[in-house]
Design a protein around this motif. Structure first.
Motif, short mmCIF file in Angstrom:
data_model
loop_
_atom_site.label_atom_id
_atom_site.label_comp_id
_atom_site.label_asym_id
_atom_site.label_seq_id
_atom_site.Cartn_x
_atom_site.Cartn_y
_atom_site.Cartn_z
N HIS A 166 0.87 -1.18 0.00
CA HIS A 166 0.00 0.00 0.00
C HIS A 166 0.91 1.24 0.00
N GLU A 168 0.33 4.29 -0.14
CA GLU A 168 -0.09 5.42 0.69
C GLU A 168 0.54 5.41 2.08
N ASN A 169 1.07 4.24 2.49
CA ASN A 169 1.73 4.16 3.80
C ASN A 169 3.02 4.96 3.86
#
Length: 368
Positions: A166, A168-169
Motif C-alpha cells: 500500500h 499510501e503508507n
C-alpha cells in the motif's frame, strides 16, 4: 599467518552476503516511521564515503591487512592496543549475530529446544568453518549467492503480486521534518553500512587489484538499494506504526503471503535465507577476530579459533533475554561504534598520508 589468495567473484559474493546479513531481519530507522527509506538512503551514502576511505587505505598500502596497518602506522604499542580493539569489536559483533541466529531458530523452528543448545551447536559448526580460513568461506558464498538472489526475488514478487503493498503508507513524506531522520542516520551508518571496516582484513587477499575498487562500489550500491527496498516494504505492507513495534517485521510480512492455497508458509524460505545471511556475517566477523589474535601475537591462526569460540559463545549470553539483547544493540553499543568504524580509520589514513608525504619529500631531497 598467510591467507590464500581469492578471486574477485567469490570475494564480491561474500561482501554482498555480509552487507545483507541480518539487516532484513529488523526494521532499520523505525523511529522515522514512513521516512525510514530516507534514513537508509542517507546512511548508505555516508557508508559509501567510509567504504571509499577503506579502499583508499588499502590502496596506500595494499600488502598489509588492518592489524598490520595498525602496528605499522600507530606504532607497536598503540597499534597493538587499537588492533586489539578491532579484534574485540569483531568478536562482539560475531556474538550478536550468534544470538540473533539462536533466537530466530528458537522462535521459528526449534521452540522446544533450549536456546543454549541451539547456540552451542551453531558455534561448533561455525568454528569448524572458521578453521579453514576465509578462502573456503568465500567459495561457499559464491555458491550460495544465486540461491539468495532468487529467493528474495520470489518473496518480493509474491508480496507485490498478492496485493499486500500500500503505497499510501509512505505518505506524508517528512511529516515531522528532518529531525527524526537525522536522529537515526548515525545508527544506520553503524549498522549495517559502517561494518565494512572488517574488509580491511580481507582486501590484501584479492588477486585482481585493478578491478577491486569498481566491483566493490557497484556491489555496495546494488546491495544498499536492495536493503532500502526491503526495509521500506515493511512500512508499505504493515504501516509505519506496526513496522516499528514488531520484533521481526519482514517475517510478519512474508507470513501474510497466501497464493491460491499452494504457496503458503513462505516464511520458511525467508528463515532459510536469513540463516545463510546471519551465518555469513557471523563467520566473517569471527575470522576477523581470529586473524586479529594471530597478527597481534604472531602465533598461528588456528590456535585462536577455540579461544574466540569460547569468548563469542560467552558474550552471546550477556543479555538475559532477546528484548535486552536488542536494547543493548540499539541504545548502547551503536553509540560507541563510530569511534571504531569512523574515528580510528580516519586517524589511520591521516597517519598513512603524512608518512607518504614525508617519504616523498625525503626522496625529492635526495634527488636534489
Amino acid at each position: 599467518m598467510g591467507f590464500k589468495k581469492s578471486r574477485l567473484p567469490e570475494f564480491i559474493s561474500s561482501f554482498a552476503l555480509f552487507e545483507v546479513g541480518s539487516t532484513t531481519l529488523f526494521q532499520i530507522g523505525a523511529e522515522a516511521k514512513q521516512d525510514a527509506w530516507l534514513v537508509m538512503l542517507l546512511g548508505a551514502l555516508a557508508g559509501l564515503l567510509l567504504l571509499l576511505m577503506h579502499l583508499a587505505i588499502h590502496r596506500l598500502d595494499p600488502k598489509r591487512d588492518l592489524f598490520e596497518l595498525c602496528r605499522t602506522y600507530f606504532g607497536k604499542v598503540a597499534g597493538t592496543v587499537f588492533g586489539s580493539v578491532f579484534a574485540a569489536y569483531f568478536a562482539y559483533e560475531a556474538s550478536r549475530n550468534l544470538r540473533d541466529l539462536g533466537e530466530l531458530a528458537s522462535y521459528m523452528l526449534l521452540n522446544r529446544t533450549p536456546i543454549g543448545i541451539i547456540i552451542l551447536i551453531a558455534t561448533l559448526v561455525i568454528a569448524n568453518s572458521v578453521r579453514y580460513g576465509p578462502h573456503a568461506v568465500f567459495l561457499t558464498c559464491l555458491v550460495m549467492i544465486p540461491f539468495i538472489m532468487v529467493s528474495y526475488f520470489i518473496l518480493i514478487s509474491m508480496i507485490a503480486g498478492v496485493g499486500l503493498i500500500h503505497v499510501e503508507n509512505m505518505l506524508p513524506v517528512l511529516e515531522n521534518g528532518l529531525q527524526p531522520v537525522m536522529k537515526n542516520v548515525l545508527d544506520v551508518i553503524s549498522f549495517p553500512f559502517g561494518q565494512t571496516v572488517l574488509f580491511l582484513v580481507f582486501f590484501p587477499m584479492i588477486h585482481d587489484e585493478k578491478k577491486l575498487r569498481r566491483s566493490i562500489l557497484v556491489t555496495y550500491g546494488l546491495t544498499a538499494l536492495f536493503l532500502i527496498l526491503v526495509n521500506q516494504i515493511n512500512v508499505l505492507v504493515l504501516g509505519p506504526k506496526l513496522a516499528e513495534t514488531l520484533t521481526f517485521p519482514l517475517l510478519q510480512v512474508v507470513q501474510q503471503i497466501e497464493l491460491v492455497e499452494v504457496f503458503e508458509r513462505m516464511d520458511i524460505l525467508f528463515v532459510l535465507v536469513l540463516f545463510i545471511g546471519l551465518g555469513t556475517k557471523l563467520v566473517l566477523f569471527y575470522i576477523g577476530a581470529v586473524a586479529g589474535g594471530s597478527r597481534i601475537t604472531g602465533t598461528p591462526y588456528k590456535k585462536w579459533v577455540i579461544p574466540f569460540a569460547i569468548a563469542i559463545l560467552g558474550m552471546s549470553f550477556i543479555s538475559p533475554n532477546f528484548t535486552h539483547h536488542l536494547w543493548v544493540g540499539i541504545d548502547v553499543v551503536l553509540k560507541w561504534y563510530p569511534i571504531i568504524q569512523i574515528g580510528l580509520p580516519v586517524i589511520l589514513m591521516i597517519l598513512m598520508l603524512v608518512r607518504k608525504n614525508k617519504r616523498g619529500g625525503e626522496e625529492e631531497q635526495q634527488m636534489v
